[in-house]
Enzyme design. Structure first.
Site: not given
Length: 369
Positions: A101, A176, A200
Site C-alpha cells: 500500500w 494510512d 476493514k
C-alpha cells in the site's frame, strides 16, 4: 443461525449486533417512515445520525479539537491522490515504503509533488521488517511524510508512530490507518493527517475517513477538485456533495458498539486493543510452534490485524482452504500478489473465531504431518 467466521481483509466482517440493528431499521428509521438510504442528507433525521457518528468517533479515538473529522468517498486509493493534492504544495514529500500500500501511495504522489523522496524502504527484506527510524533520510522542508501504519497485504504494523521531530523533520506525519483504525489508540501529538477506508474495521465499503489538523487546511493545489479540497469539505461539514449516508450510518452504529465493549476494566478502543493483542498472540503462537505453517514477518513489527502465513508444502493449499470452508472459516486465501494464506482478525472477529482457526490449523497439520 450460527454465522461462520469471516477472515476477509476487506470488505470485512461487521459486528452481528450492528447488522441486526441496521436490518431492523432498514424500512423505518426511528419512526420516520424512511430508511436511512432514502433520507435527504440535509434533513434533520440524517443530520442527527451524522452528528452522533462524528461525536462518537471523536470520543472513541480521543481526537483533539484542532482536528477536523471528514467523511468522504473514494477509499484509501483515492486518498493517495487527494492527500498530495491538498498537502504537497507541489513541493517535496517523503515516504516510508513498507509494503504494497505504501508503494502505491508513493507512486500516485509523483503525479502531484515536484519530488517524492523514499526516505526508507523495507523492500530489501521482502517487506518482512520495518526500517529503523534512525536510518531514515528525511528531507529538509518536506511538505509531509507518509507511512502506511498497517500494511494489510504484507502483515506489518508500526506499533509506535515515529516521532518526526526527533528525526529532525518538521513535516506533518500522514498515516494510512485503513486496516487498524479503532483497534488501538492514536498518538495525535505525532500526526498531522490520518485516513482510511471504513470497510476493514468500521463499516461498509464506500465511506472514507479523514482526520486532519486544521492548520493543514487551505493549501490545495489549483487542480484539486472542489469535492476533494479538505477545507471545502470541512467548511461544509462533509456535506459539500452528497456524502455516503448509509456508510456513515453503519459506521455510527459500529462506533456505538465499540463504546459498549469492555475488557479487564477498560472500555472502547483501549478494550479492543487488549482483545486484539490476545487474538494475535494466540494465532501467531500456533503458527510459530508449527512444522507446517510459517509467518515471515519479524516479530517486532507483526500486524495484529492481518496475519499472512504460508504452508511449507504449498501443494496442500487448496485442501487447506476447502477444509477451512467446511468448518465455517471463510476467506483465508492470501492476496493474489503474495499468495499463501491470510487471516484478518479485525475488531469484529471474536476470540472464539481465532480459537476455531487455531484448532483447525492443528487438526490439518496432524492429518497431513
Amino acid at each position: 443461525m450460527k454465522r461462520p467466521y469471516n477472515f476477509s481483509a476487506g470488505p470485512a466482517a461487521i459486528p452481528a449486533e450492528v447488522l441486526e440493528q441496521a436490518a431492523a431499521e432498514m424500512l423505518d428509521w426511528h419512526g420516520s417512515g424512511m430508511g436511512v438510504m432514502e433520507m435527504s442528507h440535509r434533513g434533520k433525521e440524517f443530520l442527527s445520525i451524522y452528528e452522533q457518528a462524528e461525536a462518537d468517533l471523536r470520543e472513541l479515538l480521543a481526537v483533539p479539537p484542532q482536528f477536523k473529522i471528514l467523511f468522504m468517498q473514494g477509499g484509501g486509493l483515492a486518498e493517495n491522490a487527494i492527500v498530495p493534492l491538498n498537502l504537497s504544495r507541489a513541493g517535496v514529500v517523503d515516504f516510508v515504503v513498507t509494503g504494497s500500500w505504501s508503494q502505491k501511495s508513493q507512486k500516485e504522489a509523483r503525479k502531484y509533488a515536484s519530488e517524492v523522496n523514499v526516505v526508507a524502504s523495507g523492500e530489501a527484506s521482502g517487506f518482512t521488517t520495518l526500517p529503523d527510524p534512525a536510518s531514515w533520510t528525511v528531507s529538509r522542508g518536506a511538505s509531509y511524510l507518509h507511512i502506511c501504519s498497517n500494511e494489510t497485504i504484507n502483515g506489518i504494523e508500526f506499533h509506535q508512530l515515529p516521532d518526526l521531530k526527533a528525526l529532525g523533520s518538521d513535516a506533518p506525519l500522514v498515516i494510512d490507518f485503513s486496516s487498524h483504525v479503532a483497534s488501538r489508540p492514536v498518538d495525535w501529538s505525532r500526526v498531522g493527517l490520518a485516513f482510511g477506508g471504513a470497510q476493514k474495521n468500521l463499516g461498509p465499503a464506500g465511506l472514507t475517513l479523514v482526520i486532519v489538523r486544521e492548520d493543514l487546511l487551505g493549501h490545495a493545489l489549483p487542480a484539486c477538485p472542489s469535492a476533494f479540497d479538505y477545507k471545502t469539505v470541512a467548511d461544509n461539514q462533509s456535506m459539500y456533495n452528497t456524502p455516503p449516508t448509509w456508510g456513515i450510518y453503519v459506521a455510527g452504529l459500529t462506533f456505538q458498539w465499540l463504546k459498549r465493549q469492555t475488557e479487564g476494566g477498560l472500555s472502547g478502543v483501549a478494550a479492543m486493543e487488549q482483545r486484539n493483542i490476545a487474538k494475535a498472540e494466540l494465532l501467531y503462537q500456533a503458527i510459530d510452534t508449527s512444522q507446517l505453517y510459517v509467518n515471515k514477518v519479524a516479530p517486532t513489527c507483526r500486524s495484529r490485524m492481518n496475519i499472512p502465513f504460508f504452508l511449507r508444502d504449498e501443494s496442500r493449499n487448496e485442501a487447506f482452504l476447502a477444509g477451512a470452508k467446511e468448518r465455517g472459516l471463510l476467506q483465508l486465501k492470501g492476496h493474489k500478489s503474495v499468495g499463501g494464506m491470510r487471516a484478518s482478525i479485525y475488531n469484529a472477529m471474536p476470540l472464539a473465531g481465532v480459537q476455531a482457526l487455531v484448532d483447525y490449523l492443528r487438526e490439518f497439520e496432524q492429518k497431513h504431518a
